[in-house]
Design a protein around this motif. Structure first.
Motif, mmCIF file in Angstrom:
data_model
loop_
_atom_site.group_PDB
_atom_site.id
_atom_site.type_symbol
_atom_site.label_atom_id
_atom_site.label_comp_id
_atom_site.label_asym_id
_atom_site.label_seq_id
_atom_site.Cartn_x
_atom_site.Cartn_y
_atom_site.Cartn_z
ATOM 1 N N LYS A 136 0.808 -1.222 0.000
ATOM 2 C CA LYS A 136 0.000 0.000 0.000
ATOM 3 C C LYS A 136 0.841 1.272 0.000
ATOM 4 C CE LYS A 136 -4.129 -1.975 2.112
ATOM 5 N NZ LYS A 136 -4.902 -1.825 0.844
ATOM 6 N N GLN A 137 2.069 1.202 0.472
ATOM 7 C CA GLN A 137 2.926 2.383 0.521
ATOM 8 C C GLN A 137 3.610 2.672 -0.813
ATOM 9 O OE1 GLN A 137 3.025 4.352 3.252
ATOM 10 N NE2 GLN A 137 1.503 2.948 4.105
ATOM 11 N N ASN A 138 3.760 1.662 -1.652
ATOM 12 C CA ASN A 138 4.533 1.821 -2.888
ATOM 13 C C ASN A 138 3.798 1.380 -4.153
ATOM 14 O OD1 ASN A 138 7.279 2.747 -1.948
ATOM 15 N ND2 ASN A 138 7.040 0.909 -0.687
ATOM 16 N N MET A 139 2.552 1.000 -4.043
ATOM 17 C CA MET A 139 1.829 0.501 -5.204
ATOM 18 C C MET A 139 1.643 1.585 -6.257
ATOM 19 S SD MET A 139 -2.167 0.313 -3.917
ATOM 20 C CE MET A 139 -1.842 -1.175 -2.968
ATOM 21 N N GLY A 140 1.418 1.142 -7.486
ATOM 22 C CA GLY A 140 1.186 2.076 -8.568
ATOM 23 C C GLY A 140 0.522 1.384 -9.743
ATOM 24 N N LEU A 141 -0.090 2.176 -10.604
ATOM 25 C CA LEU A 141 -0.740 1.649 -11.797
ATOM 26 C C LEU A 141 -0.565 2.659 -12.920
ATOM 27 C CD1 LEU A 141 -2.523 -0.753 -12.767
ATOM 28 C CD2 LEU A 141 -4.506 0.727 -12.374
ATOM 29 N N SER A 142 -0.089 2.187 -14.083
ATOM 30 C CA SER A 142 0.078 3.058 -15.246
ATOM 31 C C SER A 142 -0.814 2.563 -16.376
ATOM 32 C CB SER A 142 1.541 3.108 -15.687
ATOM 33 O OG SER A 142 2.072 1.806 -15.833
ATOM 34 N N PHE A 143 -1.236 3.490 -17.217
ATOM 35 C CA PHE A 143 -2.290 3.261 -18.200
ATOM 36 C C PHE A 143 -1.791 3.641 -19.592
ATOM 37 C CE2 PHE A 143 -6.537 5.135 -19.812
ATOM 38 C CZ PHE A 143 -6.893 3.938 -20.409
#
Length: 219
Positions: A136-143
């Motif tokens: 939860k501290q480092n998650m990410g999502l790119s599109f």
């Protein structure tokens, strides 16, 4: 690190929990059909990162597009990227490592290997990459999409998958196509500079391909 591909370190915690039928699951296995789907030109549309380093880098991107070239024989993905950042059009050419068995792509940067989980929605014209989805501290999502502008439905899919990860729409950072097109460096729009560089590279590859062909002309 190339900005449009900014990835957090792979988390070994649980992957995405699909909370509704509309959530996109992480690709379990990368096949040749998957590579065919990814092959071609893609545009970076938006991202949300909680890792401060990558969040800062992603926020500086004006626009970016890149190419994946199919490679069936080796677990390497030829990758070419054009990014408008600051006052420049930056070009990167390298190989990504394909981890077929767990649906991830990775690249080495500054002595570290960075991983991203591939996510393929039903819409074949878009895809996403998830970074550290269990952290939860480092998650990410790119599109990413096959055009620089997406439909409302495609954007809503990205927002829905953010929600499935436990992130919020307010965390999203978008590319700025208008700024990339209008901002000038030495009198030339940055978007045009990347397009000109892309055209130059295409012509060089074409000449190289023609030069490697055997001479079949008769005396």
């Amino acid at each position: 690190m190339t900005l449009a591909w900014a990835l957090a370190v792979l988390s070994l915690l649980p992957l995405l929990d699909a909370q509704s039928p509309t959530c996109t699951n992480i690709t379990g296995t990368i096949t040749n059909a998957t590579l065919d789907q990814l092959s071609g030109k893609w545009f970076y549309i938006a991202s949300a990162y909680r890792n401060p380093e990558y969040k800062k880098m992603a926020s500086d991107i004006h626009a970016a597009f890149f190419y994946f070239d199919t490679n069936y024989t080796e677990d390497m993905f030829p990758f070419r990227e054009y990014t408008t950042f600051g006052e420049q059009c930056n070009y990167t050419s390298e190989y990504l490592t394909i981890h077929r068995e767990n649906g991830t792509l990775s690249r080495y940067e500054n002595g570290r290997e960075h991983f991203a989980y591939l996510m393929l929605p039903k819409d074949l014209k878009i895809f996403m990459l998830a970074a550290s989805p269990g952290d939860k501290q480092n998650m990410g999502l790119s599109f990413y999409a096959d055009k620089p502008e997406v439909t409302q439905e495609q954007m809503e899919q990205f927002y829905e998958d953010l929600r499935c990860m436990g992130m919020d729409k307010s965390e999203v950072m978008y590319t700025d196509e208008k700024k990339a097109s209008a901002e000038r460096s030495g009198g030339a729009p940055l978007r045009d500079r990347c397009q000109l560089l892309e055209k130059q590279h295409d012509e060089e590859r074409k000449k190289g391909s023609e030069g490697s062909k055997p001479d079949t002309a008769s005396d």
